[in-house]
Each structure stands twice: as C-alpha cells, then as structure tokens.
Design a protein around this motif. Structure first.
Motif, PDB file in Angstrom:
ATOM      1  N   LEU A  97      15.865   0.031  36.572  1.00  0.00           N
ATOM      2  CA  LEU A  97      15.876  -1.429  36.432  1.00  0.00           C
ATOM      3  C   LEU A  97      17.278  -2.013  36.551  1.00  0.00           C
ATOM      4  CD1 LEU A  97      13.317  -1.744  33.477  1.00  0.00           C
ATOM      5  CD2 LEU A  97      12.862  -1.944  35.930  1.00  0.00           C
ATOM      6  N   VAL A  98      18.031  -1.475  37.491  1.00  0.00           N
ATOM      7  CA  VAL A  98      19.411  -1.921  37.631  1.00  0.00           C
ATOM      8  C   VAL A  98      19.447  -3.339  38.204  1.00  0.00           C
ATOM      9  CG1 VAL A  98      19.703  -0.862  39.914  1.00  0.00           C
ATOM     10  CG2 VAL A  98      21.691  -1.225  38.455  1.00  0.00           C
ATOM     11  N   ARG A  99      20.323  -4.152  37.632  1.00  0.00           N
ATOM     12  CA  ARG A  99      20.420  -5.553  38.061  1.00  0.00           C
ATOM     13  C   ARG A  99      21.709  -5.734  38.855  1.00  0.00           C
ATOM     14  NH1 ARG A  99      20.335  -9.918  33.431  1.00  0.00           N
ATOM     15  NH2 ARG A  99      22.151  -8.740  32.774  1.00  0.00           N
ATOM     16  N   ALA A 145      11.822  -0.785  41.637  1.00  0.00           N
ATOM     17  CA  ALA A 145      12.737  -1.285  40.608  1.00  0.00           C
ATOM     18  C   ALA A 145      13.204  -0.182  39.662  1.00  0.00           C
ATOM     19  CB  ALA A 145      12.054  -2.392  39.817  1.00  0.00           C
ATOM     20  N   ASN A 188      17.498  -0.786  43.590  1.00  0.00           N
ATOM     21  CA  ASN A 188      16.389  -1.671  43.223  1.00  0.00           C
ATOM     22  C   ASN A 188      16.169  -2.720  44.311  1.00  0.00           C
ATOM     23  OD1 ASN A 188      14.663  -3.550  42.108  1.00  0.00           O
ATOM     24  ND2 ASN A 188      15.900  -3.962  40.290  1.00  0.00           N
ATOM     25  N   HIS A 218      19.796   0.835  33.398  1.00  0.00           N
ATOM     26  CA  HIS A 218      20.545  -0.391  33.132  1.00  0.00           C
ATOM     27  C   HIS A 218      20.346  -0.933  31.711  1.00  0.00           C
ATOM     28  CE1 HIS A 218      22.742  -3.841  34.688  1.00  0.00           C
ATOM     29  NE2 HIS A 218      21.874  -4.637  34.075  1.00  0.00           N
ATOM     30  N   LEU A 230      16.126 -12.312  37.227  1.00  0.00           N
ATOM     31  CA  LEU A 230      17.238 -11.418  36.897  1.00  0.00           C
ATOM     32  C   LEU A 230      17.540 -11.444  35.398  1.00  0.00           C
ATOM     33  CD1 LEU A 230      19.567 -12.150  39.953  1.00  0.00           C
ATOM     34  CD2 LEU A 230      18.150 -10.145  39.586  1.00  0.00           C
ATOM     35  N   GLN A 280      14.731  -9.411  33.880  1.00  0.00           N
ATOM     36  CA  GLN A 280      14.819  -8.031  34.371  1.00  0.00           C
ATOM     37  C   GLN A 280      13.435  -7.391  34.486  1.00  0.00           C
ATOM     38  OE1 GLN A 280      18.586  -5.911  33.211  1.00  0.00           O
ATOM     39  NE2 GLN A 280      18.511  -7.327  31.515  1.00  0.00           N
ATOM     40  N   TYR A 310      10.766  -6.898  37.356  1.00  0.00           N
ATOM     41  CA  TYR A 310      10.836  -7.042  38.808  1.00  0.00           C
ATOM     42  C   TYR A 310       9.493  -6.860  39.520  1.00  0.00           C
ATOM     43  CZ  TYR A 310      15.771  -6.457  37.686  1.00  0.00           C
ATOM     44  OH  TYR A 310      17.021  -6.603  37.142  1.00  0.00           O
ATOM     45  N   THR A 311       8.587  -6.116  38.890  1.00  0.00           N
ATOM     46  CA  THR A 311       7.313  -5.820  39.571  1.00  0.00           C
ATOM     47  C   THR A 311       6.294  -5.382  38.515  1.00  0.00           C
ATOM     48  OG1 THR A 311       6.310  -4.541  41.365  1.00  0.00           O
ATOM     49  CG2 THR A 311       8.013  -3.426  40.080  1.00  0.00           C
TER      50      THR A 311
END
Lengths: 413, 360
Positions: free
Chosen positions: A35-37, A205, A210, A365, B23, B26, B28-29
């Motif tokens: 889950l790196v942003r 992700a 990601n 993350h 973001l 966090q 994303y899916t």
C-alpha cells in the motif's frame, strides 16, 4: 512473577489481550499489503502532463520505464496480474497439450486462471529451503501432455531459476516465472524479468509498485510480445480480451517508480528492525534474504518453530485480534480447496508442511519502526505468558462452543 | 479512423480533489469506499436492486456469461453484438447463432428477428440497446420469458435513458454498462452489471474478488474483476455532471437534426425506442449506398471522425443477415461529444447536404 519482557505494550494480565475482550494493540490495523503511497504532487504531475491527453501514451511510457528497469526488450501491461497470466498461459502453452505445472502454495486464483484458458493445473511440490518449486519437484510431474511450466518465486528469495531453465530447455517446454514478489531483484548479475520465456509481475496496491490494479509481462521474444499485445486488445485469433491498463493506473505506477529507490531503503529499514527485534526471541525464525540478489525486503516472513508454544494458527488468531493483520503464508494451499474443474494432484509433503508453519508479518507503507517494536514486544509477551494464555484460549473456546449450543434454541424460541 | 465517441474528460481540479481523498485514505482497490458509493448511486439512479462494478466491459461480460450457468444449447447473439460481448463468448464454451436487425424496425433488435431463430435449443438471448435508444425490450423480454431463458443486454449506449417511465438498467436478467471513454460516463475503462436477481448478484460478487462480497456463494471459477478506486472516482465525477453531459449531447443532436432533417433520403436512427435519451450518439442512414460511401470517404479524408455504426460486422459470419449488411452499407455515425462544436457540426452537415441536395 515473570520478568517484565513487554515494556512497549500496555498489556497487564491475560484479560487485557484483545482475544479475551481487551482493547486491541493497534487502533488502525497493520496489514501485510505494501500500500505504498507516492508523492501526491508527483502523481498529479503525471495525471496532468501531455501524456495524459493521448489515449494509451501513459501506458506506453510506463512500459518503456519498466522494460528499462528489468533490462528487457518488451514489457506489456495489462489491467491485472490475473489477466496477464491468462493471456500468457494461452499464448505460450504448447498446442494440443493441456497440463500446466504449478505449485499449490501460490496465488490463490492461479488454478482458476489455468481453468479459464481451458487447461489443466498439475500441482507440483516445493523445495523446503526455497519454499518454491524446483527442477526436482517439477520433474515428476512432466507428462506427454505438459504444455507449460510455471516457476513461482516465493515471498522472499527465488525459485530454482537455473534448474527450471535447464529442465524446460531439455524437455522443449515453455517456462514462465511468476515474479510478482521478486520485482527488483538480481540473479547471477541479471535482472529478474529476463528469465524463461516470459515473466509476470503485478501492479496491485499490495505490491512493490502500486498502480491501483495492474500487471505486466516482460519478455525478450518479439513474437510473443506482439501476440500478447493483440490478446490484450481483443485482436488475437486465440483467446483475447480487451484488458488494457488504465492510464490513471499507469500514472500511479510511474509515480511509484520515481519513489522506488527511497522505498527500497525504507523496506530495508523495516526488515533490519524486525531482524534486530526478533534476534532474542526463540521459537520464531525470520526468513533471511540473500543480499546478493538485491532483495526489495517488501515482505517479512517468519517460520513458527517447534519450540514456539503456539501453533501457527493460534499465533495468527492472537495477532489478528490485536489489529496485527499477519497472514498465513499462502495457506491454505490451492489443493486444499474445492475445484470444480479437472486438475492433477500428487503427493505434496513439503507443501503440506510449509503450509502449517509460516507467517507473513505486517510490512509496507502503513507499518512504522515503532509498530514493529510493538509487534515483536507483543510476540515476546505471548511467549512468556504462554501457559496462562493457552489455558485461557482453551476455556474461551469451550465457552464459545457451550454458548453456541445453548443460545441457538433461545434465539429461535 | 475510429469514432472516439463522448470523451468526457473530468476537470483537473475535480480529479485532484477525488484523488487527494484516495491518497489520504490509502484505500486503492478491493471494493473501496468510492466503489461502494458508485454502486449505491447507480442503484438509485437506475432504480435497480444490485449493481456490481467491474474492471472492464469484457471482464463483466465474461463473468456474467459464466455466472448465469447457461444450460446446454446455443446463445442467440445480435448481429450488432458489442466487442466485449463477442470477446467474452470466446472464453465460454458455448455455440452461438446471430440474429439480424431490419430496416423495418430502424435497425434495432426486435422480437420478430429473434423469434425467427428461436427454438428449444436456445439457452440465452443477448441484446443491445443502441445509440442512446433501446431495442424492442418489451418484445424481447416477453420472448425470453416464454422460452424460460435469460435475456442479457448490453446497455452501454443507453446509460441514463428512460423507457416507459423507468430508467434502462433493470430489464432482462442483467444489463451491462461500459464506462469506457466513448460512452456517456467515463469510468477509465470500467463497467458495471445491473440486475434485480439476488442470486446472480451474489455469484458475481463472489467471483469478482475478495472484497465487496455480501454473501459468499460457491462459484465455478473466480476472476480479478475489481474496479479500482481511481476508476470509481472517474465514474463518480461523470455521474455528478450527467445532466450537463446529456444537455450538451442534446444540443448537438438538435443541431444535426435542424440541419439534416429536411434532407431527402436521410433517416435518423439514434435515440429511438426510449422516452428520454442520453443522446450519446448520432446515427443516420442514407437511401443511397453510393452517396454514403462518397460521404464517408470525404468526411474521413478531411479528418472527421465519421464511421460505420455497424461495428466490425464485415468480420462476422453475416452472410445471410440482410439487415446488418444494409446498415453497414447505408449507416453513418457522426461525431458527437466533448470534442465536437456546433460549428463543426454545421460543417459536417453542409457536406452531407451538398451531396444529397445535388442528387435531387
């Protein structure tokens, strides 16, 4: 009185454990997903640059960058690793043959993918040292109907790249590597991504890069690359499906690539911290990685040894209750689940053994060094209070069973 | 040359706002908050019980054809079948037969044409709602009910259309909407399946991924059909301005109508069969194949995105299908959407008028 081994955690007495109704150690759960942003502004720069105005241009830029990273001629992006594998299986399987050799301890949908392309999964065992399949475990599965071999890199380390390559060449059978967990690594001075007929990677992700969702294939075979592009665009004579990587996903992945060097440093920091914290805790073995392969250190895997007072599943239950979302390493194996399609399974003793002993610990993350200290402190706490905790778990389990039986008629009364 | 269709791109500042949220969360899916919100909003907008958002239209069709667990027999497939429908069919081990369209019914699928191919060996009926309009939904629904077979509809070109006071989306066993950029709602290549059938919805959710499952049920095979939060953000942005998009389309449609409706030997095919259209396409048919051919070449030669409305029908086994051949030879799909101006429409209409009036 037991020595105070749990300075970092606020757990006094077994009733304070979340499994017995106490407050979880982590309010915000700690996952095993990366889950790196990326840097948001960098992501927005990609979203708003000239490439974003041309359909597919972002995707092509990402393919160019990934091909350069893997030092390979061709990179073909797809909207997920799942469909990338499906297209690859169909493109590479020997005509007229049905069986695809794969391990059972792997991505849980892998056998379904084989079935979608009308082939038959043939499950091979794994090697106890690498936790992956090898020439030795694949060899007994070879038949006249073998269409393809999949070498699957484990979570940390590599499968038997050299042995499988030699075996596949000798037998004239195509070989691909599922390298989802080995994105940025080396083998004998070459980047992962250049071995076999093709290699498969994910942009999900939870992975190193990601892209929200996504996958890609690398190959040095231009004919295969062209066929995969046709398949991805629904233009092939064989099975094909329009499954392009969306440009916004490509933008996210590009921003992630820009941050990759920094992420690798952060991952190494987390791994080193786990290693340091776990050093004095016997009963759990951190799976080491070979620095010469330049590992990404994204994943943290431990083995539950016979000297650890809990089973692997008890350990997971105790961890998960506290918001530590540790997961069984690829367990249960695919072959332990029902399959509605034809498949071939022989004896898989090593698979069955490994399936009961390994745990993926939180990483990525959302996990800080302080979190790691707390997680290992908690494990230490579990070890030193094992007798009382195990007794409590037994009572709790019996109590649940008793209540379950007595409550049923009440609620329906 | 392709007709790019609607190409409704969201405004950068709105995109930034949505993506800042993604973001920050966090997430994303895996059926994240935006996907769940999108499914709820579509349920409400289309007045349908279940909406399952999917990564792409082709994956949506593949999942649907597998999830309905077709009995033995063949599928009745429209001669105008969409590409995702045709691609998915190749993954499903099931024979199919094409049924035609006809000039009599405005080249829209009609019960009469399906009935001509119907017998006890048919396991499912597939249909398309074309060009901001609808096929003969009443007739085809009745036929499917009489035969006790599922009716599955591709309504990608009819999102937001209404028929008999109800939004398109709840007809047949299921309807599929594509959110590719050529359609009204741009969901970055994604799609959704709408159904009133709870069992089918449970199967589709159990097949799609590990997230978003309401009730886990056994399925033959799973897929990765997850719509990402990024795709959901794009689709939600489109839904926010759906009325403005339809108003713009109507304005362009009206302009074509104003300039072309008095011309001889020209017929409007789009927006038919519904009470309220989304006006996402403008399709005409000319009586003269010769003039149509000349017009297509001239307009395309000048960089205008005019195409045939009959997809790639030339590649299909359409030898005996008269209607689809006629539409391929006589039909024109004219540009309509964000890349089109009223002045541009005037220029296109002028070229068409010059040819048709000269012939008279």
């Amino acid at each position: 009185m037991l020595p105070n081994m749990t300075i970092g955690i606020n757990k006094q007495g077994i009733e304070s454990l979340a499994i017995f109704g106490g407050t979880p150690l982590f309010e915000s759960p700690k996952p095993t997903s990366n889950l790196v942003r990326p840097d948001p502004e960098n992501f927005f720069r990609y979203l708003e640059c000239d490439l974003a105005r041309i359909d597919g241009a972002m995707r092509e830029e990402l393919e160019r960058r990934l091909a350069a990273m893997h030092d390979v001629e061709h990179c073909i992006t797809v909207n997920s690793g799942f469909w990338a594998l499906a297209l690859l299986f169909d493109a590479l399987s020997l005509p007229g043959r049905k069986e695809i050799i794969m391990p059972s301890l792997t991505y849980r949908r892998m056998a379904d993918i084989v079935a979608w392309v009308n082939r038959v999964p043939h499950f091979c065992d794994i090697d106890l040292q690498t936790l992956a399949n090898s020439a030795k475990t694949v060899q007994p599965c070879l038949t006249r109907d073998t269409a393809l071999i999949i070498g699957v890199h484990p979570v940390g380390g590599h499968c038997d790249i050299d042995g499988l390559t030699t075996l596949a060449r000798e037998q004239g059978i195509p070989l691909i590597f599922d390298s989802v967990e080995s994105v940025h690594e080396m083998h004998r001075g070459k980047r992962i991504g250049t071995f076999g007929d093709a290699e498969l990677f994910s942009l999900g992700a939870s992975k190193l890069v990601n892209g929200f969702e996504g996958g890609y294939i690398t190959t040095n075979n231009p004919k295969l690359a062209a066929e995969l592009r046709r398949k991805r665009e629904g233009r092939s004579d064989g099975l094909s499906l329009t499954v392009p990587l969306p440009d916004i996903h490509a933008a996210m992945a590009l921003a992630g690539l820009d941050d990759l060097a920094s992420q690798l440093q952060r991952n190494l920091g987390r791994f080193n911290h786990y290693q340091q914290e776990l050093a004095d805790l016997t009963g759990l073995r951190l799976v080491k990685q070979n620095p010469s392969t330049e590992p990404s250190y994204k994943n943290i895997v431990i083995e539950v040894l016979d000297t650890w007072p809990y089973t692997r599943d008890q350990t997971l239950e105790l961890l998960n209750a506290e918001g530590i979302l540790a997961r069984a390493y690829y367990a249960p194996p695919i072959t332990h689940k029902p399959m509605s399609y034809e498949h071939i399974v022989g004896a898989l003793p090593n698979t069955d053994r490994v399936a009961k002993r390994f745990i993926s610990l939180p990483c990525g993350h959302l996990v800080s060094l302080e979190d790691i200290t707390l997680i290992v402190d908690y494990l230490r706490h579990l070890k030193y209070h094992a007798k009382a905790i195990l007794a409590g778990m037994t009572i709790s389990c019996m109590s649940r069973l008793t209540f379950g039986e007595s409550l049923y008629p009440t609620t329906h009364g | 040359m392709d007709n790019p269709g609607q190409q409704n791109q969201p405004k950068p500042e709105v995109v930034r706002s949505y993506f800042r949220g993604i973001l920050q969360r966090q997430y994303y899916t895996e059926s994240g908050p935006l996907v769940r919100r999108l499914e709820a909003e579509i349920c409400q907008l289309l007045d349908v019980n279940h909406v399952i958002c999917i990564s792409t239209p082709a994956v949506a069709w593949l999942m649907l054809l597998d999830a309905v667990e077709l009995g033995p027999g063949r599928l009745l497939l429209p001669a105008t079948a969409s590409n995702p429908m045709k691609e998915a069919l190749r993954w499903i081990d099931c024979p199919h037969q094409l049924y035609d369209i006809s000039a009599e019914h405005g080249y829209r699928l009609h019960r009469t044409d399906a009935e001509a191919c119907m017998d006890d060996g048919v396991s499912a009926l597939l249909a398309i709602n074309p060009w901001g309009g609808a096929c003969d939904l009443t007739g085809l629904s009745a036929l499917a009910a009489e035969q006790r077979i599922p009716l599955l509809i591709d309504s990608s070109e009819a999102f937001g259309c209404h028929l008999d006071g109800r939004p398109v989306g709840s007809h047949g066993l299921a309807e599929v909407f594509s959110f590719e950029s050529g359609n009204l709602i741009n969901g970055a290549g994604s799609a959704c399946i709408c159904t009133q059938d709870e069992t089918l919805a449970d199967r589709l959710r159990s097949m799609r991924s590990s997230g978003g499952v309401v009730r886990q049920v056994p399925v033959r095979k799973t897929v990765n059909g997850r719509m990402s939060e990024a795709q959901a953000a794009y689709a939600l942005i489109g839904l926010e301005c759906i009325d403005q998009l339809i108003d713009r389309n109507k304005l362009q449609h009206d302009q074509y109508h104003k300039r072309l409706s008095s011309l001889p030997k020209l017929h409007f095919l789009s927006t038919k069969g519904v009470n309220l259209s989304n006006y996402q396409q403008l399709v005409i048919a000319l009586d003269s194949k010769r003039i149509r051919k000349i017009l297509l070449a001239q307009l395309q030669g000048s960089g205008c995105a005019v195409t045939s409305p009959a997809w790639d029908s030339s590649n299909e086994a359409t030898g005996s299908l008269k209607g689809i051949r006629e539409l391929s030879a006589n039909g024109l799909q004219l540009p309509l959407g964000s890349g089109v101006t009223l002045e541009g429409i005037d220029a296109i209409c002028e070229v068409i008028a010059d040819h048709l009036e000269a012939r008279n």
